[in-house]
Design a protein around this motif. Structure first.
Motif: not given
Length: 211
Positions: A193-211
């Motif tokens: 859950v912690l990893i998921l939260i970190i990923v969501l914060i870093a990549c935003k919910p639609n993962f637009s920042s991680c593309k």
């Protein structure tokens, strides 16, 4: 002393006695008893004097010779007639042959008044001693058996306690394992859950920042 007085008669005539003149009342009564015996009749008889605590015994051999004695009331009949039968064969024949009659009576009385010379009594004493030893051994065996039963009961109790301890320790070990598994699952879930939260914060919910 069981045999108190004894005598040898030829019919109503006293030939020998022992102890001489020491038991006048007993001697006089026994002579009165002997006077009633038919001279040519074989007879064995005991007359009880319960008030006096004595018994009068005699053997008439049918030839005129009579051997008699006076005993305490508690003496065994076996001993009395063994004494009379031991004397009677030795006093047959002419009265002149009884010069040692007193000594003969003395020797036989001393012999039969000694309990050690009664073979049956001695045998009974030996048997009683053996029985006492056997009873003592049985008591020891029973006592040892009680101790063995006590040790067996204690060993059974210890075995039950050991089995209960083993069961409890196994159950406790199983419970600890289940608790550890649950702990690992919870920790793993929390990390995920912690990893998921970190990923969501870093990549935003639609993962637009991680593309």
């Amino acid at each position: 002393m069981p045999i108190k007085y004894s005598c040898i008669n030829d019919g109503s005539t006293l030939l020998a006695e022992y102890p001489p003149q020491e038991q006048p009342k007993l001697a006089d009564t026994l002579q009165k008893v002997i006077a009633t015996v038919p001279p040519k009749e074989y007879r064995r008889k005991t007359i009880e004097d319960k008030e006096g605590g004595v018994n009068y015994h005699y053997i008439a051999n049918g030839e005129g010779r009579i051997v008699g004695c006076v005993t305490s009331s508690d003496v065994r009949m076996r001993t009395v007639f063994a004494f009379l039968e031991a004397v009677e064969p030795l006093v047959r024949g002419p009265a002149t042959d009884l010069r040692n009659g007193k000594k003969l009576l003395q020797q036989k009385m001393e012999f039969y008044n000694n309990p050690q010379n009664d073979k049956i009594t001695a045998l009974n004493d030996d048997i009683n001693q053996v029985v006492d030893v056997m009873m003592d051994n049985m008591d020891k065996v029973l006592t040892r058996g009680d101790r063995l039963d006590s040790l067996h009961a204690k060993s059974v109790t210890l075995a039950d306690q050991a089995h209960a301890f083993q069961t409890t320790s196994t159950q406790l070990k199983r419970n600890m394992c289940m608790r550890n598994v649950k702990m690992f699952i919870m920790i793993g879930g929390a990390v995920a859950v912690l990893i998921l939260i970190i990923v969501l914060i870093a990549c935003k919910p639609n993962f637009s920042s991680c593309k």
